[in-house]
Design an enzyme around this catalytic site. Structure first.
Site, PDB file in Angstrom:
ATOM      1  CB  SER A 106      41.700  14.866  33.856  1.00  0.00           C
ATOM      2  OG  SER A 106      41.228  13.814  33.080  1.00  0.00           O
TER       3      SER A 106
ATOM      4  CG  ASP B  74      38.876  14.256  29.040  1.00  0.00           C
ATOM      5  OD1 ASP B  74      38.819  13.371  29.921  1.00  0.00           O
ATOM      6  OD2 ASP B  74      39.914  14.915  28.805  1.00  0.00           O
TER       7      ASP B  74
ATOM      8  CG  ASP C   5      37.933  11.547  32.898  1.00  0.00           C
ATOM      9  OD1 ASP C   5      36.852  11.690  32.302  1.00  0.00           O
ATOM     10  OD2 ASP C   5      38.994  12.054  32.488  1.00  0.00           O
TER      11      ASP C   5
END
Length: 445
Positions: free
Chosen positions: A102, A243, A239
């Site tokens: 992430s 998401d 990011d």
């Protein structure tokens, strides 16, 4: 024993904490727990990743673990996490695997698992997978070994889905998109252009090592500067695995996840699609969001921190929008997890439909000054529940009344107690937070 799964999958320093051996074991264990298959075909899993260099290594390891467990591995390549969740359903897979850390720096990586249909796993299923890792079993041989295939143009169904989910034309809007040199570097700008927007893509040239490096949603100043320089209507920042989505208005002012939730919730209320007139947010959402929604006749349901808990509340209550201050926004009618590109499309669609600027739309929310102090302690749970700490919180809440709030909670990952205070002024919030943190520190020594 330390739990392997965190709040969003398994994450750690690639090739140190998260090694190929761990990935093989995790994939094989997930296969044993999640793989069901159907008459006439082997179980199958969809595998995607973000562009970081270690993803190539871990993808190979995951595919090896799946094949060794008798599961066919369907590789879709570099795509956002929500795309992998969506494609898990498209390919009728037993489960999905996303290899990404992430927003973390490039040296880290992670493995996220999705159940059939692209839904995140509940805690008890993760615990079963961990138990299966501790008790490995022999796999099939011969024709029972899984096969590994690559899907050409894997993003196409996802892009078509985005276009159908937000059909409003974005013609006339100019947007700067910071792709964080991540998984949205291709599909993000493409989706926005196909919807009609003029797109200025920045940090959209991933090379395996530059993901999240001084860019993306954790460095919002970069897109803010670009918006002002280009005279754009707004900026969006994703990011590494896309998401999440944060925004800035035409002046470069931050429009965070709380403001985005407010804008989209009111859009859905006006369209009659805000089920139960309810928005789901976490305990970290600013009190300003609660006050704005109360004034608009919208109820806010709160959950623990983590988009998985938002998802659980959305599913259990049948609600239609939820998310986090960090920019994870979930629209369950169209996605099973937070989707930054979908969020960006929906936000711009509201601008196009109303003719209002993002600054005007976001002005519905007045953010209260928020102070967060992390206090290192020896035992976070005993300190957080200590009588003197509880008394300090109660006294602060009494002082603030309806004009602020206090949130004290143990960290989910570290030996820290987090003290968050919101008040009418930053000075007042800082003073109260410092007072509570002092008590926490004294108990925690």
């Amino acid at each position: 024993m330390t739990r392997l799964f965190g709040t969003d999958g398994v994450r750690g320093l690639a090739n140190s904490d998260l090694t190929p051996e761990v990935a093989v074991s995790l994939a094989a264990a997930a296969a044993r727990v999640l793989a069901v298959g159907s008459p006439g075909r082997r179980p199958r899993s969809v595998i995607g990743r973000d562009p970081r260099a270690s993803g190539e290594m871990l993808e190979a390891a995951v595919c090896a673990g799946l094949a060794a467990a008798g599961v066919d591995a369907i590789r879709v390549g570099v795509l956002p996490t929500p795309a992998v969740a969506f494609l898990t359903g498209v390919h009728d897979a037993d489960f999905g695997v996303m290899i990404s850390a992430s927003h973390n720096p490039m040296p880290d990586n992670g493995i996220k698992l999705f159940a059939a249909g692209g839904h995140k796993l509940p805690d008890d299923v993760e615990e079963r997978i961990e138990a299966a890792m501790a008790a490995p079993q022999a796999g099939p041989t011969g024709a029972g070994i899984g096969r590994i295939t690559d899907v050409p143009n894997a993003a196409d169904p996802y892009l078509a889905h985005l276009a159908s989910a937000v059909p409003t034309s974005l013609a006339g809007l100019t947007v700067v998109v910071d792709c964080a040199h991540g998984a949205a570097s291709v599909v993000g700008p493409h989706a926005y252009r196909e919807a009609g927007a003029t797109v200025i893509a920045i940090n959209a040239e991933p090379d395996g090592v530059n993901i999240n490096d001084g860019c993306g949603s954790t460095h919002i100043d970069v897109v803010a500067k670009a918006v002002v320089e280009h005279g754009a209507d707004l900026g969006l920042a994703h990011d590494g695995d896309a998401d999440r989505c944060l925004a800035v208005d035409h002046t470069g002012t931050l429009v965070d996840g709380d403001a985005i939730l407010a804008v989209l919730a009111l859009a859905m209320r006006d369209a009659g699609t805000l089920r139960e007139d309810t928005l789901v947010a976490t305990v970290m959402s600013n009190l300003g969001l609660h006050l704005a929604m109360r004034a608009a006749g919208v109820q806010v349901r709160t959950t623990a921190v983590g988009d998985r808990y938002v998802l659980e509340e959305l599913r259990s209550g049948g609600f239609s929008i939820g998310g986090e201050q960090s920019g994870h926004v979930v629209l369950p009618d169209f996605a099973t997890t937070g989707d930054g590109v979908l969020t960006g499309l929906a936000l711009m669609a509201r601008m196009a439909a109303t003719g209002q600027s993002l600054a005007q739309l976001a002005s519905v929310l007045t953010v209260l000054p928020q102070v967060l102090i992390n206090v290192a302690v020896a035992d976070k749970h005993s300190v957080a529940t200590a009588p003197s700490v509880r008394d300090a919180v109660v006294a602060a809440e009494s002082e603030l009344g309806d004009a602020g709030r206090v949130l004290l909670r143990p960290s989910g990952t570290e030996q820290l107690v987090r003290v968050m205070v919101e008040a009418g002024t930053a000075d007042h919030a800082q003073e109260i937070a410092g007072r509570i943190a002092e008590v926490v520190g004294a108990v925690g020594r």
